[in-house]
Design an enzyme around this catalytic site. Sequence first.
Site, PDB file in Angstrom:
ATOM      1  N   LYS A   1       0.793  -1.235   0.000  1.00  0.00           N
ATOM      2  CA  LYS A   1       0.000   0.000   0.000  1.00  0.00           C
ATOM      3  C   LYS A   1       0.827   1.288   0.000  1.00  0.00           C
ATOM      4  CE  LYS A   1      -4.443  -1.612   1.043  1.00  0.00           C
ATOM      5  NZ  LYS A   1      -4.288  -2.970   1.601  1.00  0.00           N
TER       6      LYS A   1
ATOM      7  N   SER B   1       1.563  -9.775  -1.208  1.00  0.00           N
ATOM      8  CA  SER B   1       1.176  -8.370  -1.040  1.00  0.00           C
ATOM      9  C   SER B   1       1.474  -7.797   0.345  1.00  0.00           C
ATOM     10  CB  SER B   1      -0.301  -8.195  -1.370  1.00  0.00           C
ATOM     11  OG  SER B   1      -1.102  -9.062  -0.586  1.00  0.00           O
TER      12      SER B   1
ATOM     13  N   GLU C   1      -9.483   6.504   4.033  1.00  0.00           N
ATOM     14  CA  GLU C   1     -10.295   5.460   4.654  1.00  0.00           C
ATOM     15  C   GLU C   1      -9.392   4.269   4.896  1.00  0.00           C
ATOM     16  OE1 GLU C   1      -9.781   5.670   1.482  1.00  0.00           O
ATOM     17  OE2 GLU C   1      -9.345   3.572   1.019  1.00  0.00           O
TER      18      GLU C   1
END
Length: 403
Positions: free
Chosen positions: A93, A382, A115
């Site tokens: 991310k 990930s 968010e």
Amino acid sequence: MISPTSLPDSHGHFGAFGGMFVPETLMYALRELAAEYERAKVDPAFHAELNRLLKEYVGRPTPLYHAERWSEILGGARIYLKREDLLHTGAHKINNALGQILLAMRLGKKRIIAETGAGQHGVATATVAARFGCDCVIYMGAEDMRRQALNVARMRFLGAEVRAVTAGQATLKEAVNEAMRDWVTNVRSTHYILGSALGSHPFPMIVRDFHRIIGVEAREQIIAREGRLPDHLVACVGGGSNAIGLFHTFLEDASVKMTGVEAGGEGISEGKHAARFQGGKLGVLQGTKTMLLADRDGQIQLTHSVSAGLDYAAVGPEHAYYMSEGRIQYTYATDAEALDAFQTLARIEGIIPALETAHGLAEVKKLAPTLSKDQIIIANLSGRGDKDVAEAARHIFKEDLKF
Ligand SMILES: *Cc1c(COP(=O)(O)O)cnc(C)c1O
């Protein structure tokens, strides 16, 4: 199929999907963001700073690791893992959070909102906000705050204010609504760092482009190591950012097959899942037209997954396009299969994956034995599983750990 490099069109459409379904008050901010992004894209100074921080602060390039033991045990394809779990803050991310805060700086916006569901995007955003001296507010469902207390504490240490959202199911969908409401009110001073390849144009494009580095590196690394392209790519799909990041550079290589793995929850027939491509339908949610889970009246359905990061009713519009074109295959893994893969990778390779990631690994476990030993799979690792230790212990050891 339209060439991947020409998507989306100038209105944000990926074929029949995508677009800009937002209140008029946000149109100006979205157009301003899209215009600044186009300028940044051709500005060598922007790329120089992004690349320097990706290298020195975030930890790129990430290794492409040959999981030899797991490959041998499964007895089929050679499995490589793209180690996004080794990045600063523990998941892919931060690639996007860093790129977007550089855009916010160019726009002169010093207040950052976001968010978050599992908290990984909130932590990545709070991290880059601290690094650039910005005020930061993170919207998070009250239920998710309870489940992900560790990440809530991390965000607070990083100087972010975490605002609890109690509406509805008190999870990610409601947190997005609150973030949008904040953005409408404070749009002059504030940039909204959206966390996946979702929402209104230009977000799905910008988020994809900042994650594209995953596939660009993997391509170079596999060619250096094996002298050829992989046969198969696998990644989990929540909104779809880590998957499109790995897949995008390979879309025009017809020999490379790709599989996206959604959250099958407690099973598709039970209705407790987040597999939008299994019985989902076309609809509009939170800024974009895409495949989503809704009932006959169009009401958004409740979703379920053991991994908060895959637990969302809509999928990124670009994935809906490649699914409709048959370019990418989509399947799902259940909670039980993901928990099994979580344990397998920990024990065989000494890597504890995030529960989201474990959904992709569950598919690798099924796929590898069907391929021959000279074939190659690259799976996107990930994120790491530190945040999921309590949840996994609850399921696997039947123990409630208190952190
Ligand atoms: C957030 C998250 C995901 C799901 O998001 P995508 O946008 O689909 O990538 C997957 N893995 C990890 C580790 C995450 O933190």
